[in-house]
Design a protein around this motif. Structure first.
Motif, PDB file in Angstrom:
ATOM      1  N   ALA A  16       0.835  -1.202   0.000  1.00 12.24           N
ATOM      2  CA  ALA A  16       0.000   0.000   0.000  1.00 12.24           C
ATOM      3  C   ALA A  16       0.868   1.250   0.000  1.00 12.24           C
ATOM      4  CB  ALA A  16      -0.926   0.004   1.212  1.00 12.24           C
ATOM      5  N   LEU A  17       1.976   1.202   0.749  1.00 14.92           N
ATOM      6  CA  LEU A  17       2.890   2.355   0.772  1.00 14.92           C
ATOM      7  C   LEU A  17       3.466   2.617  -0.619  1.00 14.92           C
ATOM      8  CD1 LEU A  17       4.816   1.795   4.118  1.00 14.92           C
ATOM      9  CD2 LEU A  17       3.213   3.634   3.590  1.00 14.92           C
ATOM     10  N   VAL A  18       3.876   1.525  -1.285  1.00 16.02           N
ATOM     11  CA  VAL A  18       4.422   1.679  -2.638  1.00 16.02           C
ATOM     12  C   VAL A  18       3.348   2.256  -3.559  1.00 16.02           C
ATOM     13  CG1 VAL A  18       5.434   0.475  -4.598  1.00 16.02           C
ATOM     14  CG2 VAL A  18       6.053  -0.212  -2.292  1.00 16.02           C
ATOM     15  N   GLY A  19       2.121   1.731  -3.430  1.00 15.10           N
ATOM     16  CA  GLY A  19       1.015   2.228  -4.252  1.00 15.10           C
ATOM     17  C   GLY A  19       0.734   3.702  -3.994  1.00 15.10           C
ATOM     18  N   LEU A  20       0.777   4.089  -2.726  1.00 15.99           N
ATOM     19  CA  LEU A  20       0.512   5.498  -2.382  1.00 15.99           C
ATOM     20  C   LEU A  20       1.581   6.412  -2.975  1.00 15.99           C
ATOM     21  CD1 LEU A  20      -0.645   5.154   1.338  1.00 15.99           C
ATOM     22  CD2 LEU A  20      -2.030   5.944  -0.585  1.00 15.99           C
ATOM     23  N   ALA A  21       2.835   5.933  -2.926  1.00 12.46           N
ATOM     24  CA  ALA A  21       3.928   6.733  -3.505  1.00 12.46           C
ATOM     25  C   ALA A  21       3.705   6.924  -5.001  1.00 12.46           C
ATOM     26  CB  ALA A  21       5.267   6.052  -3.243  1.00 12.46           C
ATOM     27  N   PHE A 141       0.793   1.641  11.135  1.00 11.58           N
ATOM     28  CA  PHE A 141       0.948   3.019  11.600  1.00 11.58           C
ATOM     29  C   PHE A 141       1.597   3.879  10.504  1.00 11.58           C
ATOM     30  CE2 PHE A 141       3.433   6.270  13.987  1.00 11.58           C
ATOM     31  CZ  PHE A 141       2.354   6.947  14.520  1.00 11.58           C
ATOM     32  N   ALA A 142       2.609   3.292   9.859  1.00 13.50           N
ATOM     33  CA  ALA A 142       3.277   4.009   8.767  1.00 13.50           C
ATOM     34  C   ALA A 142       2.286   4.313   7.641  1.00 13.50           C
ATOM     35  CB  ALA A 142       4.454   3.184   8.239  1.00 13.50           C
ATOM     36  N   VAL A 143       1.454   3.328   7.310  1.00 14.10           N
ATOM     37  CA  VAL A 143       0.456   3.544   6.253  1.00 14.10           C
ATOM     38  C   VAL A 143      -0.485   4.675   6.641  1.00 14.10           C
ATOM     39  CG1 VAL A 143      -1.493   2.525   5.012  1.00 14.10           C
ATOM     40  CG2 VAL A 143       0.557   1.172   5.422  1.00 14.10           C
ATOM     41  N   LEU A 144      -0.913   4.652   7.896  1.00 16.62           N
ATOM     42  CA  LEU A 144      -1.852   5.668   8.392  1.00 16.62           C
ATOM     43  C   LEU A 144      -1.253   7.072   8.246  1.00 16.62           C
ATOM     44  CD1 LEU A 144      -4.628   5.800   9.909  1.00 16.62           C
ATOM     45  CD2 LEU A 144      -3.258   6.172  11.971  1.00 16.62           C
ATOM     46  N   ILE A 145       0.005   7.204   8.705  1.00 15.35           N
ATOM     47  CA  ILE A 145       0.657   8.517   8.640  1.00 15.35           C
ATOM     48  C   ILE A 145       0.803   8.979   7.188  1.00 15.35           C
ATOM     49  CG2 ILE A 145       2.829   9.748   9.084  1.00 15.35           C
ATOM     50  CD1 ILE A 145       1.446   9.215  11.618  1.00 15.35           C
ATOM     51  N   VAL A 146       1.273   8.058   6.342  1.00 13.49           N
ATOM     52  CA  VAL A 146       1.495   8.429   4.945  1.00 13.49           C
ATOM     53  C   VAL A 146       0.168   8.778   4.268  1.00 13.49           C
ATOM     54  CG1 VAL A 146       2.162   7.511   2.685  1.00 13.49           C
ATOM     55  CG2 VAL A 146       3.646   7.166   4.661  1.00 13.49           C
ATOM     56  N   TYR A 147      -0.854   7.994   4.564  1.00 15.70           N
ATOM     57  CA  TYR A 147      -2.166   8.254   3.965  1.00 15.70           C
ATOM     58  C   TYR A 147      -2.676   9.634   4.382  1.00 15.70           C
ATOM     59  CZ  TYR A 147      -7.198   7.957   3.219  1.00 15.70           C
ATOM     60  OH  TYR A 147      -8.491   8.220   2.846  1.00 15.70           O
ATOM     61  N   LEU A 150      -0.705  12.355   2.647  1.00 12.07           N
ATOM     62  CA  LEU A 150      -1.006  12.501   1.221  1.00 12.07           C
ATOM     63  C   LEU A 150      -2.400  13.075   0.994  1.00 12.07           C
ATOM     64  CD1 LEU A 150       0.618   9.323  -0.352  1.00 12.07           C
ATOM     65  CD2 LEU A 150       1.419  11.679  -0.388  1.00 12.07           C
ATOM     66  N   GLN A 151      -3.349  12.704   1.846  1.00 14.62           N
ATOM     67  CA  GLN A 151      -4.684  13.295   1.721  1.00 14.62           C
ATOM     68  C   GLN A 151      -4.602  14.801   1.968  1.00 14.62           C
ATOM     69  OE1 GLN A 151      -6.558  11.219  -0.030  1.00 14.62           O
ATOM     70  NE2 GLN A 151      -8.359  11.536   1.245  1.00 14.62           N
ATOM     71  N   GLY A 152      -3.832  15.153   2.988  1.00 13.02           N
ATOM     72  CA  GLY A 152      -3.648  16.577   3.280  1.00 13.02           C
ATOM     73  C   GLY A 152      -3.047  17.306   2.092  1.00 13.02           C
ATOM     74  N   GLY A 235      -8.695   4.801  -2.827  1.00  8.68           N
ATOM     75  CA  GLY A 235      -8.801   3.747  -3.830  1.00  8.68           C
ATOM     76  C   GLY A 235      -7.563   2.870  -3.844  1.00  8.68           C
ATOM     77  N   VAL A 236      -6.391   3.498  -3.704  1.00  7.61           N
ATOM     78  CA  VAL A 236      -5.140   2.732  -3.710  1.00  7.61           C
ATOM     79  C   VAL A 236      -5.092   1.791  -2.508  1.00  7.61           C
ATOM     80  CG1 VAL A 236      -2.651   2.898  -3.435  1.00  7.61           C
ATOM     81  CG2 VAL A 236      -3.819   4.418  -5.002  1.00  7.61           C
ATOM     82  N   LEU A 237      -5.509   2.276  -1.351  1.00 11.92           N
ATOM     83  CA  LEU A 237      -5.500   1.427  -0.157  1.00 11.92           C
ATOM     84  C   LEU A 237      -6.379   0.208  -0.381  1.00 11.92           C
ATOM     85  CD1 LEU A 237      -5.651   3.748   2.976  1.00 11.92           C
ATOM     86  CD2 LEU A 237      -3.700   2.665   1.874  1.00 11.92           C
ATOM     87  N   VAL A 238      -7.600   0.447  -0.848  1.00  6.25           N
ATOM     88  CA  VAL A 238      -8.541  -0.663  -1.053  1.00  6.25           C
ATOM     89  C   VAL A 238      -8.018  -1.623  -2.103  1.00  6.25           C
ATOM     90  CG1 VAL A 238     -10.862  -1.253  -1.818  1.00  6.25           C
ATOM     91  CG2 VAL A 238     -10.513   0.729  -0.340  1.00  6.25           C
TER      92      VAL A 238
END
Lengths: 304, 252
Positions: A16-21, A141-147, A150-152, A235-238
Motif C-alpha cells: 500500500a505504501l508503494v502504491g501510495l507513492a 501506523f506508517a500507512v496511516l501517517i502516509v495516507y 497525502l490526503q492533506g 482507492g489505492v488502499l482498497v
C-alpha cells in the motif's frame, strides 16, 4: 492461520505504501515512474545495511527515506526536458542500474549473497511470540501517517498545482509557476515514501538480496493505482488490499481444485489478475476511487 | 509596454511562421492583431509570452530585453495569456482552474503547509472570493464544482479569461477570446476588457470577430505571411486595399 493473516497484512501494508507513492507521482503528478522498484530496493538496502552496521533501526529508516528522496529528486532533475514516455524509460534504466550496482558491488552490498540479520525497530518491546504482530502495527501506523499526509497534500493548494501540472504543464508555466520545481518536490516526497516502504521490507524479512526486487513490484503498484482510480489515495488502499489478498488467497485453491498443482496455480493467478485488469479497464477505465479536491474549493461550491 | 522587434520564427520542417515582424503593445491600450489564417498571429503571441523562442529578433517587456526568459519568468512579471484552442485543466474543477492561477500561494510550498496552516487557509479564502467574483461575472460560478473538461467550448474560453485575470496581470494576451462564445457573452467580454483597460491593464487581442476588434482596439496590426502588412486605427486599416486582398487571397 493467524500467522498467515498477519504475514499477508504486513505485505499489504508495504504494498500500500508503494502504491501510495506511485499515486502521488503518477496518479496526481502524471510522472510515469517505471523505476519504482529501484527506489524501493535502495530504501531496503540503505535501511538493511545501516542496521547490520549497528545503527538503530529507526535512524536507518530515516536515512533510507532521506536518501531515496534525494536520489529521486536528482532523477527528476535529469529528466526535466523529457516528456512523459521518456521519463518512463529514464526511470526504468535508472532502477536497473541501481539493481546491477547492488548486485555486483559485493564489498558494499554483499552482492548476491544478500544482507542477513537485519534488526527490526522496537523488536525487544514485544513479548515473545508477538514480534510479527508488533511489526504489523508499526507498518499499519506508517500507512496511516502516509495516507493522512497525502490526503492533506492532495487537498492543499500544492496538490491542486500538482494535478494542474499533470493536466497541462504548458498552462502552469504560462501562469508563472515552475513545473520543474513541482516535479522535483513530487518525486522527492514519493521517494521518501518508497524509502520508507523499502526499509520496512528489509525489517520485515530481516534478509534481503537482489532477487527480491524486480519490475513486478512496479507492475503491482501500477495495478493498484489503476484499479483504485488515479489520484485517489483511498482507492489505492482498497485496491492494494484486494490485490494482495487475491494473489495470496488464491494459494488455497490448490486444496480445493482437483488436479491443480502449485506451479500451474502460480501461472494461473497472474493470468487471472491480468484478465481482471483488462476487464476493469474496459468497463471502468477510471478505476473506482475519486480524486480529492482542494478543500475550500469543494466546500464553497457545495453551498452555492 | 510589450514589444517584439523584427522577430522570425521557423518551425521544425522549415515552415517560416514569422519573417521579421515587429509589434508594440502600448501601455494601457488594446492592441489588435488581425490577418488571415496562418498569418502568424498566434505564433507572435507565443513569442510575446515566451512559449515560442524566436530564431531572430528581440522581445522587450517594460523596456527590458526578455527574449531569453521563458513563460514562467514573464508571467511572474505580470504577463498573462489565453490560448487559441482552450487549454483548460480538464480534471480540475472550474473554480480550481481559476484558483491555481493565484500568484505567490504559500499553500503551494510544503513547509508552509506544515508550519503556517492559518496563513495558507486565509490566503485560500481570499483567492476564493476573487475567483468567485470573476466566475460570477461570466456566469460560470454555478458550474464551479464541475470538472473543467465538461464545459462547452465557449465556456472554456470564458474560463481561460478568468484564469488569466486571476494573475492580476499588467498585460493580457487574448487569443480569439470570442471563438465559440455566444453573442451576449461576447459583449460581456468586451465590457470586461474595457473596464480593465480603464484601470490601466494593457491588452493584446487576436480576433476574427471584427465587431469586437472595432469595439475594443485602439491600434490594429494586420499580419500576413509572417509580416506586418500595415497598422493603424481599425477604421483606417480595414479600408486598406492590401488588407482586403490579404483576406480575400487567403479565402480564394
Amino acid at each position: 492461520m493467524t500467522a498467515y493473516l498477519i504475514a499477508t497484512l504486513t505485505v499489504v501494508a508495504i504494498a500500500a505504501l508503494v502504491g501510495l507513492a506511485l499515486n502521488l507521482q503518477w496518479g496526481m503528478g502524471g510522472l510515469v515512474n517505471f523505476g519504482l522498484f529501484g527506489f524501493y530496493m535502495l530504501g531496503a538496502y540503505i535501511a538493511g545495511l545501516l542496521t547490520v552496521q549497528g545503527a538503530p533501526p529507526l535512524v536507518a529508516l530515516a536515512v533510507a527515506m532521506i536518501g531515496v528522496a534525494a536520489l529521486s529528486a536528482v532523477s527528476a532533475l535529469i529528466s526535466v526536458r523529457l516528456s512523459e514516455d521518456y521519463l518512463a524509460i529514464v526511470t526504468l534504466g535508472f532502477a536497473e542500474c541501481l539493481r546491477l550496482v547492488i548486485s555486483y558491488e559485493g564489498w558494499l552490498t554483499r552482492g548476491m549473497l544478500g544482507v542477513t540479520g537485519i534488526e527490526r525497530p522496537f523488536q525487544n518491546l514485544w513479548p515473545r511470540g508477538f514480534a510479527d504482530i508488533g511489526f504489523l502495527a508499526i507498518a499499519l501506523f506508517a500507512v496511516l501517517i502516509v495516507y493522512a499526509t497525502l490526503q492533506g497534500l492532495a487537498r492543499s493548494p500544492f496538490g491542486r498545482l500538482v494535478r494542474a501540472t499533470r493536466d497541462d504543464p504548458g498552462v502552469v508555466e504560462a501562469l508563472g509557476k515552475s513545473v520543474l520545481n513541482v516535479r522535483v518536490r513530487v518525486f522527492a516526497v514519493g521517494g521518501a515514501i518508497l524509502g520508507l516502504a523499502g526499509g520496512l521490507h528489509a525489517f520485515y524479512y530481516t534478509y534481503i538480496d537482489p532477487t527480491q526486487f524486480g519490475p513486478i513490484i512496479t507492475a503491482y503498484a501500477f495495478m493498484a493505482v489503476v484499479v483504485g482510480g488515479r489520484g485517489s489515495n483511498r482507492g489505492v488502499l482498497v485496491s492494494a488490499f484486494t490485490l494482495i489478498f487475491l494473489l495470496e488467497g488464491s494459494r488455497f485453491l490448490v486444496d480445493y481444485v482437483h488436479g491443480l498443482g502449485a506451479s500451474e496455480l502460480a501461472a494461473i493467478r497472474l493470468f487471472i489478475v491480468g484478465v481482471g485488469l483488462v476487464v476493469l479497464l474496459i468497463f471502468k477505465p477510471d478505476g473506482f476511487g475519486r480524486e480529492p479536491r482542494s478543500t475550500l474549493a469543494a466546500k464553497s461550491s457545495s453551498s452555492l | 509596454m510589450l514589444e517584439a522587434n523584427d522577430v522570425s520564427v521557423i518551425y521544425e520542417g522549415g515552415f517560416t511562421a514569422l519573417a521579421g515582424a515587429s509589434v508594440k503593445l502600448a501601455s494601457g491600450a488594446v492592441t489588435g492583431l488581425i490577418g488571415p489564417n496562418g498569418a502568424g498571429k498566434s505564433t507572435l503571441f507565443g513569442v510575446l509570452a515566451g512559449a515560442v523562442r524566436p530564431a531572430k529578433g528581440e522581445v522587450r517587456l517594460a523596456g527590458e530585453a526578455v527574449t531569453h526568459h521563458g513563460p514562467v519568468w514573464r508571467a511572474r512579471r505580470g504577463l498573462a495569456r489565453t490560448f487559441q484552442l482552450s487549454r483548460e485543466l480538464a480534471s480540475l474543477s472550474v473554480v480550481e482552474n481559476v484558483l491555481v492561477a493565484k500568484p505567490q500561494m504559500r499553500g503551494e510550498r510544503l513547509m508552509s503547509l506544515l508550519l503556517a496552516r492559518r496563513a495558507v487557509w486565509q490566503e485560500e479564502e481570499a483567492g476564493l472570493d476573487k475567483a468567485r467574483a470573476l466566475l460570477q461575472r461570466v456566469d460560470l460560478w454555478k458550474l464551479a464544482d464541475a470538472p473543467a473538461g465538461t464545459l462547452s467550448g465557449g465556456q472554456k474560453k470564458l474560463l481561460e479569461i478568468c484564469r488569466a485575470l486571476m494573475l492580476d496581470p499588467r498585460i493580457v494576451l487574448m487569443d480569439e477570446p470570442s471563438a465559440g462564445v455566444n453573442p451576449t457573452r461576447i459583449s460581456e467580454i468586451v465590457e470586461f476588457v474595457q473596464a480593465l483597460r480603464q484601470e490601466g491593464t494593457t491588452f493584446g487581442l487576436v480576433e476574427h470577430n471584427m465587431g469586437m476588434v472595432r469595439a475594443l482596439c485602439d491600434h490594429v496590426y494586420v499580419l500576413a505571411e509572417g509580416r506586418v502588412l500595415t497598422q493603424g486605427r481599425f477604421d483606417d486599416v480595414i479600408t486598406d486595399e492590401q488588407v482586403a486582398s490579404a483576406y480575400l487571397g487567403a479565402q480564394a
